[in-house]
Design an enzyme around this catalytic site. Sequence first.
Site, PDB file in Angstrom:
ATOM      1  N   PRO A  51      15.093 -10.987  11.907  1.00 59.75           N
ATOM      2  CG  PRO A  51      14.621  -8.909  10.955  1.00 59.75           C
ATOM      3  CD  PRO A  51      15.593 -10.050  10.891  1.00 59.75           C
ATOM      4  CB  THR A  85      -2.005  -7.725  -3.048  1.00 61.26           C
ATOM      5  OG1 THR A  85      -1.653  -8.436  -1.864  1.00 61.26           O
ATOM      6  CG2 THR A  85      -2.738  -6.458  -2.629  1.00 61.26           C
ATOM      7  CG  ASP A  86      -2.903 -12.365  -0.415  1.00 64.11           C
ATOM      8  OD1 ASP A  86      -2.222 -11.328  -0.255  1.00 64.11           O
ATOM      9  OD2 ASP A  86      -2.487 -13.484  -0.080  1.00 64.11           O
ATOM     10  CD  GLU A  87      -0.406  -7.470   2.174  1.00 64.26           C
ATOM     11  OE1 GLU A  87      -0.612  -6.552   2.998  1.00 64.26           O
ATOM     12  OE2 GLU A  87       0.720  -7.798   1.784  1.00 64.26           O
ATOM     13  CB  SER A 123      -2.931   2.334  -1.788  1.00 61.74           C
ATOM     14  OG  SER A 123      -1.957   1.306  -1.752  1.00 61.74           O
ATOM     15  CE  LYS A 124      -1.939  -3.522  -5.888  1.00 65.42           C
ATOM     16  NZ  LYS A 124      -1.412  -3.230  -7.242  1.00 65.42           N
ATOM     17  CG  PHE A 158       9.989  -9.920  -6.984  1.00 72.19           C
ATOM     18  CD1 PHE A 158      10.750 -10.972  -7.488  1.00 72.19           C
ATOM     19  CD2 PHE A 158       8.943 -10.215  -6.118  1.00 72.19           C
ATOM     20  CE1 PHE A 158      10.458 -12.292  -7.147  1.00 72.19           C
ATOM     21  CE2 PHE A 158       8.653 -11.517  -5.765  1.00 72.19           C
ATOM     22  CZ  PHE A 158       9.402 -12.558  -6.292  1.00 72.19           C
ATOM     23  NE  ARG A 161       1.284 -12.275   5.537  1.00 67.83           N
ATOM     24  CZ  ARG A 161       0.647 -12.078   6.691  1.00 67.83           C
ATOM     25  NH1 ARG A 161      -0.137 -13.027   7.175  1.00 67.83           N
ATOM     26  NH2 ARG A 161       0.786 -10.942   7.347  1.00 67.83           N
ATOM     27  CD  GLU A 179       6.421   3.273  -3.746  1.00 67.57           C
ATOM     28  OE1 GLU A 179       6.993   2.485  -2.959  1.00 67.57           O
ATOM     29  OE2 GLU A 179       7.034   4.092  -4.448  1.00 67.57           O
ATOM     30  NE  ARG A 214       3.275  -5.792   8.810  1.00 71.47           N
ATOM     31  CZ  ARG A 214       3.704  -6.408   7.721  1.00 71.47           C
ATOM     32  NH1 ARG A 214       4.974  -6.314   7.379  1.00 71.47           N
ATOM     33  NH2 ARG A 214       2.890  -7.134   6.992  1.00 71.47           N
ATOM     34  CB  ALA A 225       3.850   0.425 -11.887  1.00 71.11           C
ATOM     35  CE1 TYR A 264       0.771  -2.994  -1.967  1.00 73.72           C
ATOM     36  CE2 TYR A 264       0.396  -4.718  -0.333  1.00 73.72           C
ATOM     37  CZ  TYR A 264       0.599  -4.327  -1.648  1.00 73.72           C
ATOM     38  OH  TYR A 264       0.626  -5.272  -2.650  1.00 73.72           O
TER      39      TYR A 264
END
Length: 365
Positions: free
Chosen positions: A213, A132-134, A161-162, A12, A222, A85, A303, A83, A158
């Site tokens: 959902p 990412t900001d995460e 890992s980032k 994306f 966000r 996940e 989640r 690249a 995730y």
Amino acid sequence: MKSLLVTGGAGFIGANFVQYWLNHYPYHKLVVLDALTYAGNLANLEAVKDHPNLTFVHGNILNTELVKELMQHHQTDTVVHFAAESHVDRSITGPDAFLETNIMGTHSLLKAAKQIWLDSGVDDHRFHHVSTDEVYGTLAENDPPFTEATAYAPNSPYAASKASSDHLVRAYQETYGLKTTISNCSNNYGSYHFPEKLIPLVITNILADKALPIYGDGKQVRDWLYVEDHARGIELVLSKGKIGENYNIGGHNEWHNIDIVKLICQLMNEAFATEPELAQRFPDALSVAKGSAESLITFVKDRPGHDRRYAIDAAKSRCELGYEPAESFETGIRKTLQWYLNNEEWWRSVMDGSYQGWVSQQYHA
């Protein structure tokens, strides 16, 4: 001529960056390396497939020898590393792939870059890592936004890992002198967004009259960034950013998830009301055709480890790079909605895996 290796360039954000770069720098050479997993699709590059300076290679960043071969053959001076996940839900149910791609894959690229550039005395190079900001964790309602000095506190496999990959990039800068930059972005939206993510999922589910959902109470916050604004931000980091620095790229645009969903429902209701042909094109879209897309909203169990709020402080990028988002959320979300209405063939083909790519005729690994 600049020569860029773009990893994950059929995903994306990567595909939008590739299209942006070729439109603005048509004489630069771009090599796209992508493993074409579920979220990477050659349909995302269809618009630029005939560009004379684009080369696509179907391959994995874990293949260090392939990366080295591509960098040598194409005399790569810039790596832009997308690249990854990236879907949090998938990282909760299957974290191994995230550690392998995001950590070991990044290390594979760094090893190749060190050997091709540093060990050969190539001084003019840049390794740009897209993060990412995460990695910063979560914010309370009244906390100030994340800055580049915010301590890392990842809460999902995730994000962890980032964060690990960010640290590896920094380590190669500090230990070996690799010329690196890192950008940490907020949630992207726009064209070519894989339909499992919130905004395209809501749009496509409305068109299929399926439930929308919403995790928990839907009050997660966000910061939303139009994907072309992200591409412009990376362009500025590459042209003006200081070696070894991190830059936050945000949209200055915080929204509760539930309000995003309600806004999309409202805009879809308006679109079907003003364009009667949409009801004919999308005969399954019964609720929105009656002006009641919001009736599809369904609250589901939250989640695990769901971060409550992300917010980016992009002051450093604004002051040092001159970065400002060009799109407001109002303009960006309308462009996105219209793109999905106009590109039904794209999202249906990527959802059911039916796209037959052009790579078999034009490019080979």
